[in-house]
Design a protein around this motif. Structure first.
Motif, PDB file in Angstrom:
ATOM      1  N   SER A 193       0.843  -1.184   0.000  1.00  0.00           N
ATOM      2  CA  SER A 193       0.000   0.000   0.000  1.00  0.00           C
ATOM      3  C   SER A 193       0.883   1.240   0.000  1.00  0.00           C
ATOM      4  O   SER A 193       2.024   1.211   0.392  1.00  0.00           O
ATOM      5  CB  SER A 193      -0.894  -0.004   1.237  1.00  0.00           C
ATOM      6  N   VAL A 194       0.279   2.319  -0.438  1.00  0.00           N
ATOM      7  CA  VAL A 194       1.059   3.548  -0.567  1.00  0.00           C
ATOM      8  C   VAL A 194       1.621   3.964   0.782  1.00  0.00           C
ATOM      9  O   VAL A 194       2.767   4.360   0.922  1.00  0.00           O
ATOM     10  CB  VAL A 194       0.187   4.673  -1.144  1.00  0.00           C
ATOM     11  N   GLU A 195       0.744   3.823   1.810  1.00  0.00           N
ATOM     12  CA  GLU A 195       1.188   4.292   3.125  1.00  0.00           C
ATOM     13  C   GLU A 195       2.341   3.455   3.630  1.00  0.00           C
ATOM     14  O   GLU A 195       3.295   3.968   4.225  1.00  0.00           O
ATOM     15  CB  GLU A 195       0.043   4.221   4.141  1.00  0.00           C
ATOM     16  N   GLU A 196       2.249   2.155   3.393  1.00  0.00           N
ATOM     17  CA  GLU A 196       3.332   1.294   3.876  1.00  0.00           C
ATOM     18  C   GLU A 196       4.644   1.683   3.237  1.00  0.00           C
ATOM     19  O   GLU A 196       5.662   1.810   3.906  1.00  0.00           O
ATOM     20  CB  GLU A 196       3.017  -0.163   3.521  1.00  0.00           C
ATOM     21  N   ALA A 197       4.586   1.849   1.947  1.00  0.00           N
ATOM     22  CA  ALA A 197       5.825   2.203   1.264  1.00  0.00           C
ATOM     23  C   ALA A 197       6.358   3.520   1.805  1.00  0.00           C
ATOM     24  O   ALA A 197       7.553   3.667   2.061  1.00  0.00           O
ATOM     25  CB  ALA A 197       5.570   2.296  -0.241  1.00  0.00           C
ATOM     26  N   ARG A 224       5.755   4.807   4.711  1.00  0.00           N
ATOM     27  CA  ARG A 224       6.208   4.661   6.088  1.00  0.00           C
ATOM     28  C   ARG A 224       7.587   4.030   6.119  1.00  0.00           C
ATOM     29  O   ARG A 224       8.463   4.432   6.877  1.00  0.00           O
ATOM     30  CB  ARG A 224       5.226   3.787   6.875  1.00  0.00           C
ATOM     31  N   ALA A 225       7.764   3.024   5.282  1.00  0.00           N
ATOM     32  CA  ALA A 225       9.078   2.386   5.223  1.00  0.00           C
ATOM     33  C   ALA A 225      10.129   3.403   4.835  1.00  0.00           C
ATOM     34  O   ALA A 225      11.196   3.477   5.438  1.00  0.00           O
ATOM     35  CB  ALA A 225       9.048   1.229   4.218  1.00  0.00           C
ATOM     36  N   ALA A 226       9.794   4.215   3.843  1.00  0.00           N
ATOM     37  CA  ALA A 226      10.756   5.242   3.425  1.00  0.00           C
ATOM     38  C   ALA A 226      11.047   6.182   4.583  1.00  0.00           C
ATOM     39  O   ALA A 226      12.186   6.578   4.816  1.00  0.00           O
ATOM     40  CB  ALA A 226      10.204   6.004   2.225  1.00  0.00           C
ATOM     41  N   GLN A 227       9.978   6.528   5.316  1.00  0.00           N
ATOM     42  CA  GLN A 227      10.182   7.452   6.431  1.00  0.00           C
ATOM     43  C   GLN A 227      11.072   6.856   7.506  1.00  0.00           C
ATOM     44  O   GLN A 227      11.962   7.518   8.050  1.00  0.00           O
ATOM     45  CB  GLN A 227       8.819   7.795   7.029  1.00  0.00           C
ATOM     46  N   MET A 237       9.536   3.014  -4.980  1.00  0.00           N
ATOM     47  CA  MET A 237       8.441   2.061  -4.906  1.00  0.00           C
ATOM     48  C   MET A 237       7.161   2.780  -4.550  1.00  0.00           C
ATOM     49  O   MET A 237       6.110   2.524  -5.128  1.00  0.00           O
ATOM     50  CB  MET A 237       8.769   0.996  -3.856  1.00  0.00           C
ATOM     51  N   ALA A 238       7.271   3.684  -3.593  1.00  0.00           N
ATOM     52  CA  ALA A 238       6.073   4.422  -3.199  1.00  0.00           C
ATOM     53  C   ALA A 238       5.532   5.199  -4.382  1.00  0.00           C
ATOM     54  O   ALA A 238       4.319   5.225  -4.614  1.00  0.00           O
ATOM     55  CB  ALA A 238       6.396   5.364  -2.042  1.00  0.00           C
ATOM     56  N   ALA A 239       6.433   5.803  -5.133  1.00  0.00           N
ATOM     57  CA  ALA A 239       5.979   6.579  -6.291  1.00  0.00           C
ATOM     58  C   ALA A 239       5.277   5.674  -7.292  1.00  0.00           C
ATOM     59  O   ALA A 239       4.227   6.021  -7.845  1.00  0.00           O
ATOM     60  CB  ALA A 239       7.162   7.288  -6.941  1.00  0.00           C
ATOM     61  N   GLU A 240       5.878   4.500  -7.488  1.00  0.00           N
ATOM     62  CA  GLU A 240       5.265   3.610  -8.467  1.00  0.00           C
ATOM     63  C   GLU A 240       3.904   3.137  -8.010  1.00  0.00           C
ATOM     64  O   GLU A 240       2.957   3.039  -8.800  1.00  0.00           O
ATOM     65  CB  GLU A 240       6.174   2.411  -8.699  1.00  0.00           C
ATOM     66  N   VAL A 241       3.844   2.832  -6.736  1.00  0.00           N
ATOM     67  CA  VAL A 241       2.550   2.362  -6.236  1.00  0.00           C
ATOM     68  C   VAL A 241       1.525   3.473  -6.363  1.00  0.00           C
ATOM     69  O   VAL A 241       0.367   3.231  -6.715  1.00  0.00           O
ATOM     70  CB  VAL A 241       2.690   1.908  -4.774  1.00  0.00           C
ATOM     71  N   ALA A 242       1.972   4.672  -6.093  1.00  0.00           N
ATOM     72  CA  ALA A 242       1.037   5.787  -6.197  1.00  0.00           C
ATOM     73  C   ALA A 242       0.550   5.945  -7.623  1.00  0.00           C
ATOM     74  O   ALA A 242      -0.600   6.309  -7.861  1.00  0.00           O
ATOM     75  CB  ALA A 242       1.715   7.067  -5.705  1.00  0.00           C
ATOM     76  N   GLU A 243       1.477   5.638  -8.557  1.00  0.00           N
ATOM     77  CA  GLU A 243       1.065   5.787  -9.952  1.00  0.00           C
ATOM     78  C   GLU A 243      -0.010   4.815 -10.337  1.00  0.00           C
ATOM     79  O   GLU A 243      -0.685   4.982 -11.349  1.00  0.00           O
ATOM     80  CB  GLU A 243       2.271   5.556 -10.861  1.00  0.00           C
ATOM     81  N   GLY A 244      -0.083   3.744  -9.582  1.00  0.00           N
ATOM     82  CA  GLY A 244      -1.107   2.770  -9.924  1.00  0.00           C
ATOM     83  C   GLY A 244      -0.592   1.692 -10.847  1.00  0.00           C
ATOM     84  O   GLY A 244      -1.267   1.239 -11.760  1.00  0.00           O
TER      85      GLY A 244
END
Lengths: 146, 424
Positions: free
Chosen positions: B14-18, B20-23, B136-143
């Motif tokens: 999920s976007v948040e997980e990615a 959060r991991a980045a954070q 990864m977060a960006a990609e997930v956000a892209e859908g």
């Protein structure tokens, strides 16, 4: 009705965690610093009194050059001592003058500690009050279920 | 129709997980940087102390203010200026001269420096990981969507008949290169190039992408590498195959194509001078036909061999055929996609997609095999694919496991090829 109460409870809790608790922590930290200062001056006073008692005129000490590397140092004449009076100033004292000064200093520090203690107490009281308020809200909430 | 599942990447991470991991990585990094700064300060202090200790013995006495507690000073003198008391730890002190003290401090400085460097490497690693998480977060956000399809083998006969039908009917189909003149000429020119490369690369065999596969294979790979650079646009589909072959070969130690190539070279070497001879042509055609089987032969666990005799492909035909029955894809980790002008493209997970000019919308299905081994994707957009290609290309790129190890930097004029590959 429930939701509003929940909202208020949340608000109160947020206030406690966000504002009151950090205030408490800060006040305690400041008070500890003042405690330290007080201890330093009290130690100094005791030392000077010791020197006076034994009429020590000269002494040799080990001076820390940094990273725990020491070097011998000699103090030939211990009659005058420079005491830090704040704002980066050191004043040359004789022993009795030094002891006098340190006494006054210690009193000032004690007053500061007293102030901080009061501040801490008031913050704690605030926290307690808000907790009570939350409890009341929840009790009122619970009552209709009886 | 190929059975497959489309899973949005957002479902997996999920976007948040990615985020959060980045954070978390960021926090870790900031902490480590604080420690790094601390270590730097220690080192600086140590150095200044060394300088001081070096200067002190210059004088017999130094006049100083001797501290008395934290808040008072006595005027006094430093005496015995060559004697230093050094704390060794655990309450032990050593009385040393200035020179010996300097030695002690220098050794301490070295230890500090090695700590500092180790910590710096750690920080760099974490920064890299954090950037990966961000991507990864960006990609997930892209859908992004991950499409998995079962890999269904098909033999040449079917492929030949299917090649005319628009669209894929099966996943991971590698349409047979039919014995068309186009193919032949292409293959022949490829042969020429290989020959050229062989001569040129005789002296500088370099590992293709730094992976060790074996001398012959390396050689082949270097050839392939050079081919890629040398090739012209018409050769492109062929070269792409070579690329994918090389890559898949590298990663998965499939020797099918290597064998094919070595075979070609063997044919070239052993055959008569004229390259247009029927022998190579035959071999080429024959191999072309076998090519798909070879690609399927990637399933074969055999490791790369050297030059193999020509009849080998025949042997391998049977094997892949039988193997193709089993549609388990543990060993398959890449697909070689070969396209004639009218054939669609096959792809494995994150397939290499080759789009000849008139494939157009046929190239829709991304045959993504559910191979457990493969986790990368080769995405190719061709200019004539239009939006379809784009969509599938992005959707089939999986970024959850990729290294830059096998990035060969292959690029052709019009397409961008993004290689994501695991080092498997």
């Amino acid at each position: 009705m429930d939701s509003k109460i929940h909202e208020k409870v949340k608000q109160y809790e947020g206030f406690i965690d966000g504002r009151l608790k950090p205030d408490l922590v800060k006040a305690i930290a400041e008070r500890d610093k003042v405690f330290e200062q007080q201890k330093i001056f009290s130690d100094l006073r005791k030392n000077i009194q010791n020197l006076e008692k034994h009429s020590v005129t000269s002494l040799t000490t080990l001076v820390n050059l940094g990273s725990e590397v020491y070097m011998q140092a000699e103090v030939p004449d211990t009659r005058t001592i420079f005491v830090d009076i704040g704002l980066g100033f050191h004043v040359e004292f004789t022993w009795s003058e030094a002891i006098n000064y340190i006494k006054l200093r210690e009193e000032k520090l004690a007053r500061q500690i007293e102030e901080y203690t009061q501040l801490i107490a008031s913050v704690k009281a605030h926290i307690k009050m808000v907790c009570e308020g939350i409890r009341e809200l929840l009790h009122l909430q619970a009552e209709p279920s009886y | 129709m190929a059975k497959g599942t489309v899973t949005p990447m957002a479902g997996m991470f999920s976007v948040e997980e990615a985020q959060r991991a980045a954070q978390k990585m960021q926090e870790l990094i900031s902490e480590e940087e604080k420690r790094l700064q601390q270590l730097k300060d220690f080192i600086a202090d140590n150095n200044s102390l060394i300088n001081l200790v070096r200067k002190l013995p210059d004088e017999l006495h130094h006049d100083i203010m001797v501290p008395f507690g934290k808040a008072a000073f006595f005027p006094g003198r430093l005496i015995h200026t060559n004697e230093f008391l050094v704390l060794l730890g655990e309450g032990y002190h050593a009385e040393r001269t200035a020179k010996q003290t300097i030695d002690i401090l220098k050794r301490r400085g070295k230890a500090l420096e090695s700590n500092y460097n180790a910590l710096k490497m750690e920080v760099q690693n974490h920064k890299f990981e954090a950037s990966k998480f961000d991507d990864m977060a960006a990609e997930v956000a892209e859908g992004l969507v991950e499409i998995t399809e079962e890999y269904v083998e098909e033999n040449s006969a079917e492929a030949a008949s299917v090649s005319d039908t628009p669209g894929f009917s099966e996943a991971n189909n590698m349409k047979v290169v039919s014995d068309s003149d186009d193919d032949f000429s292409r293959i022949m020119s490829r042969m020429d190039e290989l020959e050229r490369e062989e001569l040129a690369a005789e002296s500088n065999v370099e590992c293709f992408d730094g992976e060790e596969i074996g001398n012959d294979s390396n050689y082949q790979h270097s050839l392939d590498a050079k081919n890629l650079e040398v090739m012209e646009p018409p050769q492109w589909p062929k070269e792409k195959n070579a690329i994918t072959e090389a890559l898949s070969r590298k990663s998965h130690e499939a020797e099918g194509v290597t064998d094919w190539l070595t075979m070609q070279l063997g044919a070239l070497k052993g055959g008569p001078a004229p390259k247009g001879a029927t022998l190579p042509g035959k071999a080429v055609q024959h191999n072309a036909a076998e090519f798909n089987h070879k690609e399927k032969a990637l399933l074969l666990p055999e490791v790369k061999e050297g030059v193999s005799p020509v009849p080998r492909p025949k042997k391998e035909v049977g094997v892949p055929a039988s193997k193709s029955e089993t549609s388990n894809r543990e060993s398959f980790t890449g697909s070689i996609v070969e396209h004639t002008s009218h054939v669609g493209t096959n792809a494995f997970t994150g397939s290499v997609v080759e789009h000849p000019s008139n494939v157009g919308t046929n190239v829709k299905e991304r045959a993504t095999s559910s191979s457990q081994a493969f986790t990368g994707s080769i995405v190719e957009h061709s200019h004539n694919l239009g939006t379809d290609g784009r969509v599938e290309a992005t959707s089939s790129s999986q970024a959850h496991c990729w290294t830059s190890m096998s990035n060969t930097g292959i690029h052709s004029d019009d397409e961008e090829m993004a290689y994501y590959w695991t080092g498997e």
